[in-house]
Design an enzyme around this catalytic site. Sequence first.
Site, PDB file in Angstrom:
ATOM      1  N   GLU A 306       1.023  -1.089   0.036  1.00 22.45           N
ATOM      2  CA  GLU A 306       0.093   0.111   0.088  1.00 22.45           C
ATOM      3  C   GLU A 306       0.882   1.064  -0.043  1.00 22.45           C
ATOM      4  O   GLU A 306       1.857   1.345   0.818  1.00 22.45           O
ATOM      5  CB  GLU A 306      -0.771   0.087   1.191  1.00 22.45           C
ATOM      6  CG  GLU A 306      -1.385  -1.344   1.522  1.00 22.45           C
ATOM      7  CD  GLU A 306      -2.496  -1.877   0.677  1.00 22.45           C
ATOM      8  OE1 GLU A 306      -3.080  -0.819   0.105  1.00 22.45           O
ATOM      9  OE2 GLU A 306      -2.899  -2.811   0.633  1.00 22.45           O
ATOM     10  N   CYS A 340      -2.689   8.938   5.182  1.00 31.04           N
ATOM     11  CA  CYS A 340      -2.494   8.563   3.745  1.00 31.04           C
ATOM     12  C   CYS A 340      -3.775   9.124   2.956  1.00 31.04           C
ATOM     13  O   CYS A 340      -3.580   9.357   1.761  1.00 31.04           O
ATOM     14  CB  CYS A 340      -1.977   7.153   3.526  1.00 31.04           C
ATOM     15  SG  CYS A 340      -3.151   6.088   4.684  1.00 31.04           S
TER      16      CYS A 340
END
Length: 540
Positions: A306, A340
Amino acid sequence: MEKIIFENEFTYKKFMESGKESEFDNLFDSAVKKVKSEFGAKHPLFIGGQEVFSTELLSERSPINGTIIGYFQKGTREHAKAAVAEAKKAFAKWKQTGYKERAKIFLDAAALFSKNKFELAAILSYENAKSRYESMGEVDEAIDFMRYYSVEILSNKGFSRKTKMPQSSVTVSAGFQGAPSDMEKVIIEMKPYGVFGIIAPFNFPISISVGMSVGAMITGNTVVFKPSSTDNMSMLTGYKIYSLLKLAGVPDGVFNYLTGPGSEVGDELVSNPDVSGIAFTGSKGVGLGMISKTYAAGHQKVFVVEMGGKNPAIVSKYANIDDAATGVASAAFGFSGQKCSALSRVYVHESVKDIFISKLIEKTRNMQVGNPLEKRFYTGPLISENAYKVYVDSVEEIKKSGRILYGGERVVSQESGFYVEPTIADLKHDNKLFSKELFVPILLIDTFKTIGEALQKANGTEYGLTAGLYSKNKKEIREFTDGIEAGTIYVNRRISATTGAMVGLHTFVGWKGSGLTGKGTGSKFYLQQFMHEQSISVTQ
Ligand code: NAP
């Protein structure tokens, strides 16, 4: 084992619902005092269940004011090799442990994390400079991951299945493609790969570390876990994760705790041929770097990766502007833009630009910046001096070709950390800042005329993590959900335009340069990534 239904932990919500908000605050404040009294200790590595010491120490300080949190081992390549060897040894037994037994261990671990949640949240607030609400939300998420993955593996019976040969009236004796075999019994098993290196980022050091590690272990792999250890450090939460998992019954060698620089111990995990897979969450540069290095060297590994984001929101002329301003401010400035999923670009319809910006500034003004251990502050300092430099350089860049509409300065604080104002800027989409992940509280705003143009701009980066739309127009909503290139998207969400995915409800997944596998965390397809299928046909 009785059937277990997944439920989110929802700590703060439950205190609020029972009218006990002050009790929540008292418990957090007491936990802050307790964890502070334990700061300054020296912590070992844990390899094969043994305490291991290095010749050099890393000192971890709080970004709030430089308080020493603790001293940790500066692990070396040799330590990483030793940890991989122990994890490989432990794999032989762990892979034979049934999925029910593994799930029980992680359900017990979830209960232990829950019991210790105020202390974990207090450590997180010191280590990451998160507010109490952000910290508790993150601890809850870690607990949710453990329970969700346990329920998933139990309800899917370990993901293995039997298949049945279709009945046939003819018996074929010679083998050729498509000929059914009689008496053939087939079972398709999902088996673990072996040793996983878990390489975690600084910004969700409990939930992401636990999510990746438990994903690997509950499916039968063993783990060498490396928390963020350089510049942005989260080694104490890593140590607590180790301690609680051990207490819950994770056997020695199944979960190894390794602090040390990514460029050395992280790199060894990536290069070591005995590591079958890497679960990584972090920046795109580091993520893609480790993948290309592995394949360039002719090695084979599984990567569950990720990466970063440059998350947009679109505010249409059909938006509820108050909802949009509220959701945009919280998504952009919660945890000082260091999630994020943080919002960093807004495209607003030119006809509602002025009203939207004035409301946005009004909302942002209420977000006070200061010591995050104090309840009154919405957000704390940046994680490091390097992050502050990015903030200062970006503000300078904006001043050259755009306009700062709000913020742009360092906040005067009694604390020594890098406290900065949430910043709103008017800038054109072709400026390089619109495509670069900054990870600081700077929100760039540009306009659009048509929804097609807004989508083109929103999709105009290499990333595709989260995105938001504010519009009450059904056609626009459909165009957005059909056309936006991002994995986790929200429409008309007042609490936040782009942040706050919840385990079991949303999936958190990055498209394009934000993720590798297209399968999200906290959702149905996550665990399968840590296993490979084996078709086993036995004819008696
Ligand atoms: P980072 O700088 O990429 O570091 C992540 C981890 O990689 C750290 O543990 C780091 O170790 C390690 N590392 C660095 N160089 C390495 C190398 N050559 N080999 C192996 N490992 C290496 O990211 P960060 O600053 O901690 O976190 C912020 C980034 O993570 C942002 O880009 C954010 O968008 C992304 N993120 C994405 C998600 C998501 O779900 N998509 C969630 C959270 C964060 P050391 O720091 O110890 O050197």
